[in-house]
Design a protein around this motif. Sequence first.
Motif, short mmCIF file in Angstrom:
data_model
loop_
_atom_site.label_atom_id
_atom_site.label_comp_id
_atom_site.label_asym_id
_atom_site.label_seq_id
_atom_site.Cartn_x
_atom_site.Cartn_y
_atom_site.Cartn_z
N UNK A 32 14.97 102.04 34.08
CA UNK A 32 16.38 101.73 33.91
C UNK A 32 16.77 100.68 34.94
N UNK A 33 17.51 99.67 34.50
CA UNK A 33 17.82 98.55 35.38
C UNK A 33 19.25 98.08 35.11
N UNK A 34 19.88 97.46 36.11
CA UNK A 34 21.26 97.02 35.94
C UNK A 34 21.34 95.67 35.23
N UNK A 35 22.39 95.51 34.44
CA UNK A 35 22.79 94.20 33.94
C UNK A 35 24.26 94.01 34.30
N UNK A 36 24.82 92.87 33.94
CA UNK A 36 26.23 92.66 34.24
C UNK A 36 27.15 93.51 33.36
N UNK A 39 23.89 99.56 32.39
CA UNK A 39 22.47 99.74 32.73
C UNK A 39 21.66 99.82 31.44
N UNK A 40 20.50 99.14 31.44
CA UNK A 40 19.61 99.17 30.31
C UNK A 40 18.39 100.02 30.58
N UNK A 41 17.76 100.51 29.51
CA UNK A 41 16.51 101.28 29.62
C UNK A 41 15.42 100.44 28.99
N UNK A 42 14.54 99.88 29.83
CA UNK A 42 13.63 98.85 29.38
C UNK A 42 12.21 99.29 29.13
N UNK A 43 11.61 98.61 28.15
CA UNK A 43 10.17 98.67 27.87
C UNK A 43 9.75 97.28 27.41
N UNK A 44 8.51 96.86 27.68
CA UNK A 44 8.06 95.56 27.19
C UNK A 44 8.25 95.47 25.67
N UNK A 45 8.90 94.41 25.22
CA UNK A 45 9.31 94.33 23.82
C UNK A 45 8.14 94.36 22.85
N UNK A 46 6.96 93.89 23.26
CA UNK A 46 5.82 93.84 22.36
C UNK A 46 4.91 95.06 22.47
N UNK A 47 5.27 96.03 23.32
CA UNK A 47 4.48 97.24 23.52
C UNK A 47 5.08 98.35 22.65
N UNK A 48 4.53 98.51 21.46
CA UNK A 48 5.11 99.45 20.50
C UNK A 48 5.17 100.87 21.05
N UNK A 49 4.13 101.31 21.71
CA UNK A 49 4.09 102.68 22.22
C UNK A 49 5.17 102.89 23.27
N UNK A 50 5.34 101.91 24.17
CA UNK A 50 6.36 102.04 25.21
C UNK A 50 7.76 102.02 24.61
N UNK A 51 7.97 101.18 23.61
CA UNK A 51 9.28 101.13 22.97
C UNK A 51 9.59 102.47 22.30
N UNK A 52 8.59 103.10 21.71
CA UNK A 52 8.81 104.41 21.09
C UNK A 52 9.24 105.43 22.15
N UNK A 170 11.72 105.48 36.32
CA UNK A 170 12.30 104.80 37.48
C UNK A 170 13.69 104.28 37.15
N UNK A 171 14.58 104.36 38.15
CA UNK A 171 15.90 103.73 38.07
C UNK A 171 16.04 102.76 39.24
N UNK A 172 16.36 101.51 38.94
CA UNK A 172 16.68 100.54 39.98
C UNK A 172 18.19 100.58 40.20
#
Length: 215
Positions: A32-36, A39-52, A170-172
């Motif tokens: 989890x990371x901050x934006x303006x 907060x977003x919950x991120x995974x590499x966009x091309x990593x299907x397993x992580x996105x799931x 992790x949370x930033x």
Amino acid sequence: MATRRIAIDAHQPDPAVIAEAAAVLRAGGLVAFPTETVYGLGAPAMDEAAVRRVFEAKGRPENKPLIIHLSRVEQVERVARHVPDLAWGLMRRFFPGPLTLVLPRHLRVPDVVTAGGDTVGVRMPDHAVAHALIECLGEPLAAPSANRSGARSAVSADEVLADLDGRIDLVLDAGPAPLRVPSTVLDLTSVPPRILRQGALPAAEIRKWVPDLVE
């Protein structure tokens, strides 16, 4: 799983902390990371397993697509198969910032990101931590808001942990998100362009560049 929380400066993020977070993402973890906006919950966009895992952590329905976050305008061509002149003009004007553009999806983007649809939402957050994280990772992040599905968008690390503690890695923590309102979503695949979600960027500002805008 215990969720770690690391404090980080919102304006001058520690490269070592960013590198640690990027390593978590490369290993298939969720950050989890901050934006303006929120907060977003991120995974590499091309990593299907992580996105799931993002969907699982949030309890998010699989028919709801995710927004892809960029650190450079040119990254849009990795995830969109066609970028019209209007999109380039809007990106020059409003990126980085709280605007999401819906474009034709590139086939390399996993179905899980777009909910099997033919379009993809992209934006470039205006936050030093988000920018540094995507740059260090070296690829765009698929990221919805960092909260359980149906809950209010998290605008602080405390709110992220209240919903997702033990469900993500992790949370930033860079303090509260400055705008505390999600991005405005503009569909450029419809004619005329249409706002799909009202958000932090007022429609009146977009209309200056898109006179036939539909709200």
